[in-house]
Design an enzyme around this catalytic site. Sequence first.
Site, PDB file in Angstrom:
ATOM      1  N   ARG A   1     -46.042  -7.901 -11.532  1.00 17.65           N
ATOM      2  CA  ARG A   1     -45.022  -8.843 -10.832  1.00 17.65           C
ATOM      3  C   ARG A   1     -45.586  -8.832  -9.518  1.00 17.65           C
ATOM      4  O   ARG A   1     -44.870 -10.226  -8.792  1.00 17.65           O
ATOM      5  CB  ARG A   1     -44.240  -7.130 -10.478  1.00 17.65           C
ATOM      6  CG  ARG A   1     -42.831  -7.639  -9.826  1.00 17.65           C
ATOM      7  CD  ARG A   1     -41.686  -7.411 -10.234  1.00 17.65           C
ATOM      8  NE  ARG A   1     -40.219  -7.211  -8.837  1.00 17.65           N
ATOM      9  CZ  ARG A   1     -40.434  -7.739  -7.885  1.00 17.65           C
ATOM     10  NH1 ARG A   1     -41.827  -7.640  -7.239  1.00 17.65           N
ATOM     11  NH2 ARG A   1     -39.565  -8.020  -7.533  1.00 17.65           N
TER      12      ARG A   1
ATOM     13  N   ARG B   1     -34.554 -15.028  -6.271  1.00 13.39           N
ATOM     14  CA  ARG B   1     -33.376 -13.672  -6.582  1.00 13.39           C
ATOM     15  C   ARG B   1     -32.540 -14.806  -6.995  1.00 13.39           C
ATOM     16  O   ARG B   1     -31.500 -15.460  -6.231  1.00 13.39           O
ATOM     17  CB  ARG B   1     -33.025 -12.988  -5.952  1.00 13.39           C
ATOM     18  CG  ARG B   1     -33.030 -11.294  -6.809  1.00 13.39           C
ATOM     19  CD  ARG B   1     -32.758 -10.410  -5.458  1.00 13.39           C
ATOM     20  NE  ARG B   1     -33.690 -10.062  -5.457  1.00 13.39           N
ATOM     21  CZ  ARG B   1     -34.576  -8.719  -6.397  1.00 13.39           C
ATOM     22  NH1 ARG B   1     -34.130  -8.771  -7.717  1.00 13.39           N
ATOM     23  NH2 ARG B   1     -35.541  -8.203  -6.218  1.00 13.39           N
TER      24      ARG B   1
ATOM     25  N   ARG C   1     -44.219  -5.385 -15.880  1.00 12.78           N
ATOM     26  CA  ARG C   1     -43.904  -6.995 -15.723  1.00 12.78           C
ATOM     27  C   ARG C   1     -44.938  -7.310 -15.839  1.00 12.78           C
ATOM     28  O   ARG C   1     -45.965  -7.213 -15.233  1.00 12.78           O
ATOM     29  CB  ARG C   1     -42.771  -7.253 -14.708  1.00 12.78           C
ATOM     30  CG  ARG C   1     -42.810  -8.701 -14.838  1.00 12.78           C
ATOM     31  CD  ARG C   1     -41.978  -9.607 -14.006  1.00 12.78           C
ATOM     32  NE  ARG C   1     -41.731 -11.198 -14.554  1.00 12.78           N
ATOM     33  CZ  ARG C   1     -39.743 -11.453 -13.607  1.00 12.78           C
ATOM     34  NH1 ARG C   1     -39.163 -10.365 -12.885  1.00 12.78           N
ATOM     35  NH2 ARG C   1     -39.662 -12.464 -13.709  1.00 12.78           N
TER      36      ARG C   1
ATOM     37  N   GLU D   1     -30.169  -9.756 -23.151  1.00 13.89           N
ATOM     38  CA  GLU D   1     -31.707  -9.238 -23.248  1.00 13.89           C
ATOM     39  C   GLU D   1     -31.251  -7.951 -23.610  1.00 13.89           C
ATOM     40  O   GLU D   1     -31.122  -7.733 -22.195  1.00 13.89           O
ATOM     41  CB  GLU D   1     -32.536 -10.116 -22.809  1.00 13.89           C
ATOM     42  CG  GLU D   1     -32.786 -11.546 -23.433  1.00 13.89           C
ATOM     43  CD  GLU D   1     -34.074 -12.279 -22.847  1.00 13.89           C
ATOM     44  OE1 GLU D   1     -34.365 -11.560 -22.054  1.00 13.89           O
ATOM     45  OE2 GLU D   1     -34.100 -13.494 -22.646  1.00 13.89           O
TER      46      GLU D   1
ATOM     47  N   PHE E   1     -40.151 -12.278 -23.183  1.00 12.04           N
ATOM     48  CA  PHE E   1     -38.698 -12.557 -22.774  1.00 12.04           C
ATOM     49  C   PHE E   1     -39.186 -14.480 -21.866  1.00 12.04           C
ATOM     50  O   PHE E   1     -37.500 -15.063 -21.440  1.00 12.04           O
ATOM     51  CB  PHE E   1     -38.438 -11.444 -22.073  1.00 12.04           C
ATOM     52  CG  PHE E   1     -39.112 -11.856 -20.562  1.00 12.04           C
ATOM     53  CD1 PHE E   1     -39.241 -12.332 -19.359  1.00 12.04           C
ATOM     54  CD2 PHE E   1     -39.022 -10.175 -20.258  1.00 12.04           C
ATOM     55  CE1 PHE E   1     -39.335 -11.564 -18.626  1.00 12.04           C
ATOM     56  CE2 PHE E   1     -39.918 -10.252 -18.490  1.00 12.04           C
ATOM     57  CZ  PHE E   1     -39.937 -10.863 -17.746  1.00 12.04           C
TER      58      PHE E   1
ATOM     59  N   GLU F   1     -42.278  -8.041 -20.622  1.00  3.61           N
ATOM     60  CA  GLU F   1     -42.393  -6.817 -20.526  1.00  3.61           C
ATOM     61  C   GLU F   1     -43.374  -5.790 -21.043  1.00  3.61           C
ATOM     62  O   GLU F   1     -43.341  -5.684 -22.291  1.00  3.61           O
ATOM     63  CB  GLU F   1     -40.888  -6.120 -20.267  1.00  3.61           C
ATOM     64  CG  GLU F   1     -40.739  -4.406 -19.377  1.00  3.61           C
ATOM     65  CD  GLU F   1     -41.023  -4.848 -17.833  1.00  3.61           C
ATOM     66  OE1 GLU F   1     -40.991  -5.462 -17.136  1.00  3.61           O
ATOM     67  OE2 GLU F   1     -40.288  -4.069 -17.015  1.00  3.61           O
TER      68      GLU F   1
ATOM     69  N   LYS G   1     -33.332  -4.903 -21.771  1.00  2.00           N
ATOM     70  CA  LYS G   1     -34.136  -4.635 -20.756  1.00  2.00           C
ATOM     71  C   LYS G   1     -35.213  -3.852 -21.380  1.00  2.00           C
ATOM     72  O   LYS G   1     -34.189  -2.629 -20.365  1.00  2.00           O
ATOM     73  CB  LYS G   1     -32.905  -4.495 -19.327  1.00  2.00           C
ATOM     74  CG  LYS G   1     -33.923  -4.181 -18.200  1.00  2.00           C
ATOM     75  CD  LYS G   1     -32.707  -4.389 -16.776  1.00  2.00           C
ATOM     76  CE  LYS G   1     -33.671  -4.091 -15.755  1.00  2.00           C
ATOM     77  NZ  LYS G   1     -34.872  -3.494 -15.602  1.00  2.00           N
TER      78      LYS G   1
HETATM   79  P1  ATP Z   1     -36.608  -6.812  -9.472  1.00  2.00           P
HETATM   80  O1  ATP Z   1     -37.603  -7.536  -9.936  1.00  2.00           O
HETATM   81  O2  ATP Z   1     -35.246  -7.544  -9.786  1.00  2.00           O
HETATM   82  O3  ATP Z   1     -36.909  -6.297  -7.801  1.00  2.00           O
HETATM   83  P2  ATP Z   1     -37.162  -4.133  -9.764  1.00  2.00           P
HETATM   84  O4  ATP Z   1     -38.690  -4.752 -10.117  1.00  2.00           O
HETATM   85  O5  ATP Z   1     -36.593  -3.008  -9.257  1.00  2.00           O
HETATM   86  O6  ATP Z   1     -36.820  -4.966  -9.563  1.00  2.00           O
HETATM   87  P3  ATP Z   1     -35.614  -3.961 -12.284  1.00  2.00           P
HETATM   88  O7  ATP Z   1     -34.409  -3.773 -10.914  1.00  2.00           O
HETATM   89  O8  ATP Z   1     -35.141  -2.921 -13.042  1.00  2.00           O
HETATM   90  O9  ATP Z   1     -37.217  -4.019 -11.609  1.00  2.00           O
HETATM   91  O10 ATP Z   1     -35.222  -5.066 -12.808  1.00  2.00           O
HETATM   92  C1  ATP Z   1     -36.203  -6.263 -13.070  1.00  2.00           C
HETATM   93  C2  ATP Z   1     -37.451  -5.911 -13.916  1.00  2.00           C
HETATM   94  O11 ATP Z   1     -36.636  -6.218 -15.215  1.00  2.00           O
HETATM   95  C3  ATP Z   1     -38.202  -7.017 -14.489  1.00  2.00           C
HETATM   96  O12 ATP Z   1     -38.482  -7.677 -13.495  1.00  2.00           O
HETATM   97  C4  ATP Z   1     -38.864  -7.141 -15.184  1.00  2.00           C
HETATM   98  O13 ATP Z   1     -39.682  -7.006 -14.950  1.00  2.00           O
HETATM   99  C5  ATP Z   1     -38.020  -6.540 -16.411  1.00  2.00           C
HETATM  100  N1  ATP Z   1     -37.296  -7.157 -17.157  1.00  2.00           N
HETATM  101  C6  ATP Z   1     -37.179  -5.841 -18.480  1.00  2.00           C
HETATM  102  N2  ATP Z   1     -36.793  -7.091 -19.545  1.00  2.00           N
HETATM  103  C7  ATP Z   1     -36.591  -7.713 -18.899  1.00  2.00           C
HETATM  104  C8  ATP Z   1     -35.499  -9.552 -19.883  1.00  2.00           C
HETATM  105  N3  ATP Z   1     -35.256  -9.553 -20.794  1.00  2.00           N
HETATM  106  N4  ATP Z   1     -35.671 -10.386 -19.171  1.00  2.00           N
HETATM  107  C9  ATP Z   1     -36.562 -10.261 -17.840  1.00  2.00           C
HETATM  108  N5  ATP Z   1     -36.975  -9.010 -16.945  1.00  2.00           N
HETATM  109  C10 ATP Z   1     -36.919  -7.675 -18.074  1.00  2.00           C
END
Ligand code: ATP
Length: 596
Positions: A273, A421, A257, A250, A344, A303, A252
């Site tokens: 989040r 995770r 979130r 997908e 998503f 997102e 990103k």
């Molecule tokens: P994490 O949420 O894994 O602790 P983070 O907040 O630093 O890490 P990233 O490492 O950038 O964020 O990646 C995870 C986040 O990407 C998800 O929590 C969500 O907010 C976002 N995201 C964007 N597109 C998608 C998608 N298609 N499916 C799931 N998450 C997505």
Amino acid sequence: MRFADLVAGYDRLEATSKRLEVRAILVELLKQVTPSELPPIVYLMQGELRPEFEGVELGVADSLAARAVAQATGRPESAVAESLRRTGDLGTTVEELLPSRSSRLAAEPLTVHEVYSELQRIAAASGEGSQETKVHTLVELIARASPAEAKYIARFVLGKLRLGVREMTVLDALSVAFADGSKEARGRIEAAFNLSSDLGLVAEATARHGLDGLRSIGLEVGRPLRPMLAERSPDLADVLKRMEGRAALEYKYDGLRVQAHVPAKGPVKLFSRRLEEISGQFPELVAALPEALRRRPAVVEGECVPVDLDTDELRPFQEVSRRRGRKYDLERMQSEVPVRLFLFDVLLDGRETTLELPFPERRRRLEALVQNTDRVRLAVQTTVSDLPSAERFFEEAIAAGCEGVMAKSLAEGSRYRAGARGFWWIKYKREYTHALADSVDGVVVGAFYGHGRRGGRYGALLLAVYDRAADRFETFCKVGSGFDDATLAELPAKLRPYEVAERPESVATELAPDVWFRPAVVLEVRGAELTLSPIHRASFGAVRPGAGLALRFPRFTGRWRDDKGPGEATTSAELLSLYRSQVRHVTKGGATEPET
Ligand code: ATP
């Protein structure tokens, strides 16, 4: 339970930071109380009145609390201020100034329920005259308390009750107090917490009916669940291998979130989040969701990304962060920074919980549920089973303004794992092609005063990662670049609420910054590489005895991670795996390990 007994427990908890001791004290305490007393006790212990997502606040300012202390102790406000200057803590001040209980008119001793309901009364007072109601209620409460009880009441109302008892430790204690303390019991209790985000609810259910009590706890509209999280991977070939050759990919999206709860009737609620309610900040999404979903109730995840509504182009993440935490100018911001929600996942579809369904089935449900509108769209998705297709899709995602792709397992077991995770979801970002595979979310634990141009301001911040097993924050860099002038000027004020006089117990470092902070604020940094260092404590000794991990040339990316609490920052284990993936990269190219 008498409040005095709880306070005696608080005293013991305050005296230790050892996780096992904390757990033993908790177990003893939990076993003494009736099930209905458990929710108040576990919320109060977290410094909260209700589960965090409800956002209940006492709304008592420092000056108001000081006035209440003056009235309750019968001392002039100047005496309170004087003592406060010395102690720096209103709790200690009220303990000193309040005469012992026996020397005053002895009413019945306070119970936990009484204290809790008075605190709720303080929180509930709003509108005209509410300040007076708050002070009055607080005065009455303190007047009935012993000095030791008053100390904790004062700290609690000011949001300064820090017992160092984390949610995970409470779950540990519940599994020992009300089940057999096994890994399985602990896992089931945590699963119920991940689904409900409500420690009080889980505690009471376990106390009443043991593990069977947890069966009644499921996903409910209006109550957020803890989000499923992704692992990362150094390259797309690795992603495919981990997904057994076939995966959903997908876009990103780079935004915020959002977990959206759309009831059958009534207002939509949006959660961040970290499960704060953010409905008020995105009224256009609240309005758009019911129309975009073919069925209700529903709980969906996506997102929220800034977009140019004319060209459909995605805009940089930083823009949407301007809308976070806003109470004013909402209308102007809606038109200045329009957003779109890319969905998503679906967690509740009609009245059916879909968490247990494998991901491909959830996606099918989501597609049947959502009709694309201006404000709400499905996340772009494809299925790949070979590397060239995966790479093509990745390039397409980058070209569309995304930061990479999310790979999702199509396997039978690919249910939604709240709060976990794992490699069921793998994130792969554009930056992974650069030196260091990912950015790091560090917790601010200290600051150094600047020199020259930065005189009188902070010149650098001391950052830490979180060691989950030890429940400790371990430093890995000092970051001074990447801050623009305006941000630099704002830093002291932004961090002041977290300032503490000395190094917090939970912080591990060899450095002595000019100012210490309680771990609270999280920000994102990037760096050139991870190296070994004798002064930083992240993953200390894991690679080489006497050395921790340090980030070279760290730079603030401009992104405050207000959506993350300190416990959700990058972990020491993640930093170690970043270090290892980097070593692998470098040696593959024929070079040696990064310099130490
Ligand atoms: P994490 O949420 O894994 O602790 P983070 O907040 O630093 O890490 P990233 O490492 O950038 O964020 O990646 C995870 C986040 O990407 C998800 O929590 C969500 O907010 C976002 N995201 C964007 N597109 C998608 C998608 N298609 N499916 C799931 N998450 C997505």
